[in-house]
Design an enzyme around this catalytic site. Sequence first.
Site, short mmCIF file in Angstrom:
data_model
loop_
_atom_site.label_atom_id
_atom_site.label_comp_id
_atom_site.label_asym_id
_atom_site.label_seq_id
_atom_site.Cartn_x
_atom_site.Cartn_y
_atom_site.Cartn_z
N ARG A 29 41.82 47.72 -52.30
CA ARG A 29 41.56 48.48 -51.08
C ARG A 29 42.77 49.35 -50.83
O ARG A 29 43.76 49.30 -51.54
CB ARG A 29 41.27 47.57 -49.88
CG ARG A 29 41.96 46.20 -49.81
CD ARG A 29 43.42 46.16 -49.49
NE ARG A 29 43.86 47.08 -48.47
CZ ARG A 29 45.12 47.51 -48.41
NH1 ARG A 29 46.00 47.15 -49.30
NH2 ARG A 29 45.49 48.33 -47.45
N GLN A 43 45.46 42.62 -43.49
CA GLN A 43 46.26 43.35 -44.47
C GLN A 43 47.76 43.21 -44.18
O GLN A 43 48.58 43.13 -45.08
CB GLN A 43 45.91 44.84 -44.48
CG GLN A 43 44.55 45.20 -45.05
CD GLN A 43 43.46 45.27 -44.01
OE1 GLN A 43 43.53 44.61 -42.96
NE2 GLN A 43 42.42 46.05 -44.27
N ASP A 90 43.64 57.19 -44.11
CA ASP A 90 42.49 57.20 -45.01
C ASP A 90 41.84 58.57 -45.06
O ASP A 90 41.19 58.91 -46.05
CB ASP A 90 41.49 56.13 -44.59
CG ASP A 90 42.08 54.75 -44.79
OD1 ASP A 90 42.83 54.29 -43.92
OD2 ASP A 90 41.81 54.15 -45.85
N LYS A 111 43.35 52.36 -40.41
CA LYS A 111 42.81 51.04 -40.07
C LYS A 111 42.61 50.86 -38.57
O LYS A 111 43.46 51.28 -37.78
CB LYS A 111 43.76 49.97 -40.61
CG LYS A 111 43.31 48.55 -40.41
CD LYS A 111 41.88 48.28 -40.92
CE LYS A 111 41.65 48.78 -42.30
NZ LYS A 111 40.22 48.80 -42.69
C1 LIG Z 1 47.15 54.67 -47.02
S1 LIG Z 1 46.11 53.66 -47.93
C2 LIG Z 1 46.08 52.29 -46.93
C3 LIG Z 1 45.09 52.42 -45.81
O1 LIG Z 1 43.82 51.89 -46.23
C4 LIG Z 1 43.59 50.74 -45.42
O2 LIG Z 1 42.24 50.48 -45.22
P1 LIG Z 1 41.53 49.34 -46.11
O3 LIG Z 1 42.51 48.20 -46.22
O4 LIG Z 1 40.29 49.00 -45.32
O5 LIG Z 1 41.23 49.99 -47.43
C5 LIG Z 1 44.27 51.08 -44.14
O6 LIG Z 1 43.59 52.02 -43.39
C6 LIG Z 1 45.58 51.63 -44.67
O7 LIG Z 1 46.34 52.38 -43.81
#
Ligand SMILES: CSC[C@H]1O[C@H](OP(=O)(O)O)[C@H](O)[C@@H]1O
Length: 351
Positions: A45, A197, A238, A249
């Site tokens: 992710r 996370q 994102d 997030k």
């Molecule tokens: C800058 S990439 C990391 C970014 O992606 C995460 O979302 P997810 O863990 O659901 O893929 C989160 O928004 C992070 O800031």
Amino acid sequence: MIPTLEWLPEGVNFLDQTKLPHEEVYVLATDYKQVATVIRDMITRGAMAIGVSGAMGVAIGIDRSTATDIPTLNAEVAEICAHLAATRPTAVNLFWGIDRVRDLYNSLAAKNTPIPEIKLAVIALANEMYDEDIANCKTLGANGAALLPQEGTILTHCNAGALAACGYGSALGVIRAAVEQGHKIDVIADETRPYLQGARLTAWELMKDNIPTTVACDNMAAYLMSKGRIQACIVGADRIAANGDTANKIGTFGVAILAKEFGIPFYVAAPWATIDVNTAHGDLIPIEQRDRKEVTHSNGKQMTPDNVGIENPAFDVTPSKYITAIITERGVLTAPFEESIARIADAAILA
Ligand SMILES: CSC[C@H]1O[C@H](OP(=O)(O)O)[C@H](O)[C@@H]1O
């Protein structure tokens, strides 16, 4: 360098982030549908990581094809790209990664390039994108390091580190670069419910780098800021709209409002591939809604009454007025973001 994902002859090897911090196990995806499952289930992710994963997914799909003619392969490539693009809607990097490999394929197919040569070319491009991500994050990290205090505590939200990328990271890349430049900083990582996370991934990453790290619940930011415990905030992204509105997030928007209230700088760190000049403002960014079970359960144990209503948007959008600066490998952007984004976008076109 944390091996978030790796192209192997057998397939794409992913560090299973659902098992961290207690288990470092890998999932080998041997075809494009397995890559799609890895992205959808958040085994890997993070915008940059899923962008390169999408690219590798298209490459493995083409590489494993048994088509012997271009028209047949064209149809397969369309299905491969559509299948991967349907996994997660918010991170623009996914579509950027898929499109870059598909565009190379289309240019080679249009010239009737022999299929074995096409296969080698798309695999090479996907691996170049992996290397590019690491280089871009190191450059943006160096660009942003001076913005962080020489001494102090940085609040982060979610994980925008090596695990969200190909090994260095964006927001945590800036923190790493600042530490490498001698800043005496420590980090407070928001746990970031419901996937955790921050508590599971950011804490694990930064402790491996011996960067002092504290985990805080998501509802503690206002208290910590009110006590003077936070000197700066930095997050990933994102999708950044053409006016600087930033999807990240869920919970990021709240941190940004609090930072403004307490006069604390709020930075977004993201590679240029996260900027979507075709999306005018944040209201147009699609927000992923994820399964209710991510909220109702923790470690497989149900915490809520049966049949209770559940909200689970995976992202929110921070209006650009709450953002102090956007740190990219092409430079640090400040308000008015429409102009600073357009200036760099135009320069790239003219280059
Ligand atoms: C800058 S990439 C990391 C970014 O992606 C995460 O979302 P997810 O863990 O659901 O893929 C989160 O928004 C992070 O800031």
